[in-house]
Design an enzyme around this catalytic site. Structure first.
Site, PDB file in Angstrom:
ATOM      1  N   LYS A 112      22.725  -3.821   7.540  1.00  0.00           N
ATOM      2  CA  LYS A 112      21.478  -3.898   6.710  1.00  0.00           C
ATOM      3  C   LYS A 112      21.207  -2.680   5.336  1.00  0.00           C
ATOM      4  O   LYS A 112      20.960  -2.954   4.418  1.00  0.00           O
ATOM      5  CB  LYS A 112      19.923  -3.630   7.377  1.00  0.00           C
ATOM      6  CG  LYS A 112      19.805  -4.861   8.543  1.00  0.00           C
ATOM      7  CD  LYS A 112      18.416  -4.534   9.455  1.00  0.00           C
ATOM      8  CE  LYS A 112      18.836  -3.344  10.363  1.00  0.00           C
ATOM      9  NZ  LYS A 112      20.006  -3.594  11.414  1.00  0.00           N
ATOM     10  N   GLN A 155      16.534  -2.376  13.322  1.00  0.00           N
ATOM     11  CA  GLN A 155      16.959  -3.209  14.595  1.00  0.00           C
ATOM     12  C   GLN A 155      17.231  -4.597  14.327  1.00  0.00           C
ATOM     13  O   GLN A 155      17.544  -4.986  12.991  1.00  0.00           O
ATOM     14  CB  GLN A 155      15.857  -3.058  15.596  1.00  0.00           C
ATOM     15  CG  GLN A 155      15.604  -1.921  16.264  1.00  0.00           C
ATOM     16  CD  GLN A 155      14.912  -0.750  15.353  1.00  0.00           C
ATOM     17  OE1 GLN A 155      13.657  -0.989  14.979  1.00  0.00           O
ATOM     18  NE2 GLN A 155      15.539   0.564  15.206  1.00  0.00           N
ATOM     19  N   ASP A 178      22.198  -3.180  13.854  1.00  0.00           N
ATOM     20  CA  ASP A 178      23.364  -2.627  13.127  1.00  0.00           C
ATOM     21  C   ASP A 178      24.354  -3.911  12.342  1.00  0.00           C
ATOM     22  O   ASP A 178      25.593  -3.657  12.514  1.00  0.00           O
ATOM     23  CB  ASP A 178      24.493  -2.237  14.424  1.00  0.00           C
ATOM     24  CG  ASP A 178      23.810  -1.094  14.860  1.00  0.00           C
ATOM     25  OD1 ASP A 178      22.829  -0.449  14.310  1.00  0.00           O
ATOM     26  OD2 ASP A 178      24.033  -0.852  16.135  1.00  0.00           O
ATOM     27  N   GLY A 224      19.889   3.413  12.377  1.00  0.00           N
ATOM     28  CA  GLY A 224      20.866   4.269  11.745  1.00  0.00           C
ATOM     29  C   GLY A 224      21.376   3.279  10.645  1.00  0.00           C
ATOM     30  O   GLY A 224      22.167   2.329  11.027  1.00  0.00           O
ATOM     31  N   HIS A 225      21.111   3.217   9.548  1.00  0.00           N
ATOM     32  CA  HIS A 225      21.626   2.446   8.388  1.00  0.00           C
ATOM     33  C   HIS A 225      22.459   3.262   7.495  1.00  0.00           C
ATOM     34  O   HIS A 225      22.088   4.024   6.859  1.00  0.00           O
ATOM     35  CB  HIS A 225      20.331   2.133   7.564  1.00  0.00           C
ATOM     36  CG  HIS A 225      19.392   1.040   8.268  1.00  0.00           C
ATOM     37  ND1 HIS A 225      18.327   0.681   7.831  1.00  0.00           N
ATOM     38  CD2 HIS A 225      19.428   0.807   9.583  1.00  0.00           C
ATOM     39  CE1 HIS A 225      17.444   0.039   8.737  1.00  0.00           C
ATOM     40  NE2 HIS A 225      18.132   0.078   9.804  1.00  0.00           N
TER      41      HIS A 225
END
Ligand code: GDP
Ligand code: IMO
Ligand code: MG
Length: 423
Positions: A16, A224, A13, A40-41
């Site tokens: 990215k 990650q 988080d 989750g990007h």
């Protein structure tokens, strides 16, 4: 003919998704190489906020090909939902989004096994996102998995049945109370597989080689962060893939000598979601303030992220393992208004002061040693150039660069694409 890497250097988080979107215009191909929908990007532009889980973060740029590489694990059900959310943007996913035949599939029973395993661990649970990541990688290394390429074979449903039956037995073995209706889950899964089959499947290592030969510029997008790496992270509180640089080679089929820039991304502080040790974690009002101002809630699970000061011991460890050549500092705006900012520069470890990352960073063996910096009051969210920054922030950046010895090339001052200061 180089492949650049963009990697998270903390516990995920870091931002990215935002940065991949910002720099995609420099690349022809954006490729995910590991992880799955545990990621989750988040991307923000033109007043729209978008969260991607499996689809690479270059998808909103029409000139770019996005590849889901062999090292990724795909849940067709979540993938379908991601495609649905992209529909209003009229993206040509048939040509702009390619899927590796060697990527493994997450089955509904993998998700159930994840839940059963976590429930059986009680307090010692990993804090998994419950997306079935661990069980899917276990089947991959156990040589039982079902791959995207299998969907082109006639017998894949028989393979599926045998594996799902075995999983059901394993779920019973855990002896925990997991409620589910497999028939319904399977119906949803098989429907989603048909949608997935409408996309373009490729022999992705071959696609990558051809792309490199013809001079295409490629960015590999990590998921990650390094401290969640299966080998080098805070095991067992990690994810089930290699999130570090070497994972890009195995997750895309590119050779180490084709890697160019290794771009490492970190927050100006630290967050962690899920269980596991976190030496610089804050339990006071400053930690709560960082969480509130930084909107630190998981993009995949909505869980509040634990917040703390920047940890240079962990950061330098990640930089070394990945061979980072340039850094990007995120969420600097979140620290505005905090009177004193701390940075962990060493650990007290069994009576000694150490600056390397030891085998265990549990609180009973490691205490952080801090250096304190004067904070700044100014709102920096509209800053366009480094010279717009208050002197205290510049002093913070100078200290970090001096200590880490890797240049910080970009500083992010807000979630939007445009809130990015280049140096
Ligand atoms: P990723 O998993 O590394 O892509 O990061 P996430 O998207 O899970 O989490 C980063 C969060 O911070 C998202 O909500 C972003 O919109 C937000 N964000 C990214 N950069 C900045 C920044 O510089 N400042 C602020 N305030 N928010 C940011
Ligand atoms: P992005 O790509 C933050 C964490 C989970 C849990 C551990 C194992 O958005 O940075 P898993 O579901 O992989 O078995 O969970 O890893 N985790 C993440 N934390 N960002 C992520 O991805 C994460 N993906 C997994 O919270 O602690
Ligand atoms: Mg995330």
């Amino acid at each position: 003919m180089a492949v650049d890497l963009l990697l998270g250097l903390q516990w995920g988080d870091e931002g990215k998704g935002k940065i991949v979107d910002v720099i995609t215009k420099q690349y022809d191909i954006i490729a995910r190489f590991q992880g799955g929908p545990n990621a989750g990007h988040t991307l923000e532009f033109n007043g729209i906020k978008h969260v991607l889980h499996t689809i690479p973060s270059g998808i909103f740029h029409t000139h770019t090909t996005n590849l889901v590489g062999n090292g990724v694990v795909i849940d067709p059900v979540i993938f379908r939902k991601e495609l649905d959310k992209l529909a209003p943007f009229k993206i040509n996913v048939k040509s702009n989004l390619l899927i590796s035949r060697k990527a493994h599939l997450i089955l509904p029973t993998h998700r159930l096994l994840d839940a059963a395993s976590e429930a059986s661990k009680g307090k010692a649970k990993i804090g998994s996102t419950l997306k079935g990541i661990g069980p899917t990688y276990m089947d991959k290394t156990g040589r039982n998995g079902i791959r995207v390429g299998d969907l082109e074979m006639d017998d894949w449903k028989e393979k599926y049945r045998a594996l799902a039956n075995k999983h059901e037995e394993m779920i019973h073995f855990f002896n925990v109370d997991i409620q589910y209706n497999l028939k319904e889950l399977e119906q949803e899964f098989f429907e989603a597989v048909e949608i997935l089959k409408e996309l373009t499947f490729v022999d992705s290592e071959n696609f990558m080689h051809e792309a490199m030969r013809s001079g295409k510029k490629i960015l590999a997008e990590g998921a990650q962060g390094s401290l969640l790496d299966i080998d080098f992270g805070t095991y067992p509180y990690v994810t089930s893939s290699n999130t570090t640089a070497a994972g890009a080679c195995t997750g895309l089929g590119v050779a180490p000598n084709t890697i160019g820039e290794v771009i490492g991304i970190f927050k100006a502080y630290t967050t962690r979601v899920g269980s596991g040790p976190f030496p610089t974690e804050l339990f006071d009002e400053v930690g709560a303030r960082i969480g509130n101002v930084g909107k630190e809630f998981g993009a995949t699970t909505g869980r509040p992220r634990r917040c703390g000061w920047l940890d240079l011991v962990g950061l330098k460890y990640a930089i070394r393992i990945n061979g980072v050549t340039q850094l990007i500092m995120m969420k600097s705006d979140v620290l505005s208004g905090i009177e004193e900012i701390k940075v962990c520069t060493a650990y007290q470890y069994k009576g000694e002061t150490i600056s390397h990352f030891p085998y265990s960073i549990e609180p009973e063996v490691v205490q952080p040693f801090y250096q304190t910096f004067k904070g700044w009051k100014a709102d920096i969210t509209a800053a366009k150039a480094y010279n717009d920054f208050p002197k205290e922030l510049k002093a913070y950046v100078d200290f970090l660069e001096e200590n880490i010895q890797v240049p910080i090339k970009m500083i992010s001052v807000g979630p939007d694409r445009t809130q990015t200061v280049f140096r």
